[in-house]
Every structure is written in structure tokens, then in C-alpha cells.
Design an enzyme around this catalytic site. Structure first.
Site, PDB file in Angstrom:
ATOM      1  N   THR A  60      -0.788   7.581  -1.037  1.00 28.71           N
ATOM      2  CA  THR A  60      -2.071   7.524  -1.762  1.00 28.71           C
ATOM      3  C   THR A  60      -2.982   6.407  -1.254  1.00 28.71           C
ATOM      4  O   THR A  60      -4.177   6.401  -1.568  1.00 28.71           O
ATOM      5  CB  THR A  60      -1.816   7.284  -3.265  1.00 28.71           C
ATOM      6  OG1 THR A  60      -1.176   5.992  -3.419  1.00 28.71           O
ATOM      7  CG2 THR A  60      -0.928   8.354  -3.860  1.00 28.71           C
ATOM      8  N   ASP A 119      -1.719  -3.724  13.164  1.00 27.49           N
ATOM      9  CA  ASP A 119      -1.249  -4.198  11.859  1.00 27.49           C
ATOM     10  C   ASP A 119      -1.088  -5.712  11.917  1.00 27.49           C
ATOM     11  O   ASP A 119      -0.230  -6.229  12.640  1.00 27.49           O
ATOM     12  CB  ASP A 119       0.084  -3.533  11.508  1.00 27.49           C
ATOM     13  CG  ASP A 119       0.546  -3.897  10.100  1.00 27.49           C
ATOM     14  OD1 ASP A 119       0.882  -5.077   9.875  1.00 27.49           O
ATOM     15  OD2 ASP A 119       0.579  -3.004   9.237  1.00 27.49           O
ATOM     16  N   ASP A 147       2.468  -7.116  11.090  1.00 27.11           N
ATOM     17  CA  ASP A 147       3.442  -6.871  12.167  1.00 27.11           C
ATOM     18  C   ASP A 147       3.201  -7.809  13.344  1.00 27.11           C
ATOM     19  O   ASP A 147       4.145  -8.307  13.958  1.00 27.11           O
ATOM     20  CB  ASP A 147       3.362  -5.417  12.631  1.00 27.11           C
ATOM     21  CG  ASP A 147       4.016  -4.448  11.654  1.00 27.11           C
ATOM     22  OD1 ASP A 147       4.780  -4.917  10.784  1.00 27.11           O
ATOM     23  OD2 ASP A 147       3.758  -3.241  11.746  1.00 27.11           O
ATOM     24  N   ARG A 162       0.853  -1.186   0.000  1.00 29.93           N
ATOM     25  CA  ARG A 162       0.000   0.000   0.000  1.00 29.93           C
ATOM     26  C   ARG A 162       0.885   1.231   0.000  1.00 29.93           C
ATOM     27  O   ARG A 162       1.670   1.431   0.919  1.00 29.93           O
ATOM     28  CB  ARG A 162      -0.901  -0.030   1.229  1.00 29.93           C
ATOM     29  CG  ARG A 162      -1.994   1.012   1.208  1.00 29.93           C
ATOM     30  CD  ARG A 162      -3.014   0.776   2.301  1.00 29.93           C
ATOM     31  NE  ARG A 162      -2.442   0.926   3.636  1.00 29.93           N
ATOM     32  CZ  ARG A 162      -3.174   1.049   4.737  1.00 29.93           C
ATOM     33  NH1 ARG A 162      -4.475   1.014   4.662  1.00 29.93           N
ATOM     34  NH2 ARG A 162      -2.604   1.193   5.909  1.00 29.93           N
TER      35      ARG A 162
END
Length: 209
Positions: A108, A200, A203, A104
Site C-alpha cells: 500500500t 535506497d 541500504d 513502508r
């Protein structure tokens, strides 16, 4: 009408609650994800096609149903999808595996592809796409768009958590693809993370920051 299957089984919900806790260790998080993915695989494969084969029991010969695992493809969206994959393969060990590498763009939030590898004869196969988080939905939209170029027999998308924004974005592009999720959370924060969420997923699976 876009389909969203909310998997509310008490065992799935219990394990998801444990995963959400911020002090859960990496090994604990990984183990729970493995367990929850096996339970979700049970729900997702409820209508998987079977065929009859002839077997011998200790008493006689009979016709008995088996699933054709080779026709099922689990497609992992790297890297967090891989944490979801092991539990699914424990339940359907004959399945083939494909990988889509997307990252990602932090500015943006658009998904950029860097890897794509699928089994052959995709037109004969039922695809189950795996990614723990459906947040903005951009990665899922891009992955399914790319998969549709292979003309599989069917596509299903499986996630642990979904945000309403992600579901809207995904079904805006792919109204024909059903989504299976253990929870639909409140929404996204300013960084595009699901809240209350679980942080996340990549992670937490791999112990990175």
C-alpha cells in the site's frame, strides 16, 4: 503558502552529485552524507534563536550570543534518518534527539509506526525532522502528524532529495511545516523510488540490500 527551501550551495550540490553515483562505496556514501548534513545544518539553523551570556575574553568581560541547543530537537525517522543525524549533531552538539520508527508497507506504500520516543517538554522545543528522502511523502506526513500531538514550538522537515509528488502530499497535510532539501528530482518510478535519485538511502548508508 507552503515553504520549500532549496539549498543550492555549491559544496552541497557537489557532494550530492558524488553520492548519487552508483559505484560510490558504503563508507564513501556515509562520509559524504555526514559532510552534507553538516553543511545543511548550517543553512537550517540560520534563524535559530540566541541569547546573551557574560563571558571573559583575555582582555575584558563582555556580553556574547550563544544558541540554546537544548531547545532544539533533531527527530530521526528510522532508519535512514540516523545517517543524517551525526553531521547535524556535530554542528549542534547540545541538541536533544527523538526517534520515529516507520516502515513502508510494500503493497500500500502507507507508513506504519513501530517506535516513537521524544524528549520531555516538547512544547518548549523547536523540532527538526530528518529523513534523507521525501518520496511519496507518506512517512513524513505520518511522522509530523504524530509529532504535532506533542505540541512543539515549531517543526521543520529536512531531506536530501524530494520528489514533486512527495512535496505535494506533505504540504497537502502540513502546509505550515517548511521543507529544506538539497534537490527536487524529476519524480517517482512505479516502485515509489525517487528518480533519478540515488537508490535506497538506508541500504546505501548501512550496506544492506
Amino acid at each position: 503558502m507552503p515553504q520549500v527551501h532549496h539549498i543550492t550551495h555549491p559544496l552541497v550540490q557537489h557532494k550530492l552529485t558524488l553520492m548519487r553515483q552508483k559505484d560510490r562505496s558504503t563508507s564513501g556514501f556515509r562520509r559524504l552524507l555526514n559532510e552534507i548534513s553538516m553543511l545543511m545544518a548550517y543553512e537550517i539553523t540560520r534563524d535559530i534563536p540566541t541569547q546573551l551570556i557574560e563571558i571573559e575574553t583575555p582582555l575584558e568581560t563582555m556580553q556574547a550570543p550563544v544558541i540554546d541547543g537544548k531547545k532544539t530537537v533533531f527527530v530521526s525517522i528510522l532508519r535512514a534518518g540516523n545517517g543524517f543525524l551525526d553531521g547535524m549533531l556535530n554542528v549542534v552538539p547540545g541538541a536533544r534527539v527523538g526517534h520515529v520508527g516507520l516502515y513502508r508497507d510494500p503493497k500500500t506504500l502507507v507508513a506504519v509506526e513501530y517506535y516513537f520516543k521524544m524528549p520531555s517538554d516538547m512544547h518548549e522545543r523547536d523540532v527538526i525532522v530528518l529523513d534523507p528522502m521525501l518520496a511519496t511523502g507518506n512517512s513524513a506526513v505520518a511522522a509530523v502528524e504524530r509529532l504535532k500531538e506533542c505540541n512543539p514550538k515549531s517543526i521543520r522537515f529536512v531531506c536530501l532529495l524530494a520528489a514533486p509528488e512527495g512535496l505535494k502530499n506533505f504540504h497537502g497535510s502540513h502546509p505550515d511545516v517548511p521543507v529544506y532539501t538539497a534537490a527536487i528530482d524529476r519524480g517517482l518510478n512505479e516502485h515509489g523510488y525517487i528518480v533519478p535519485g540515488l537508490g535506497d538511502a538506508g541500504d546505501r548508508i548501512f550496506g544492506t540490500k
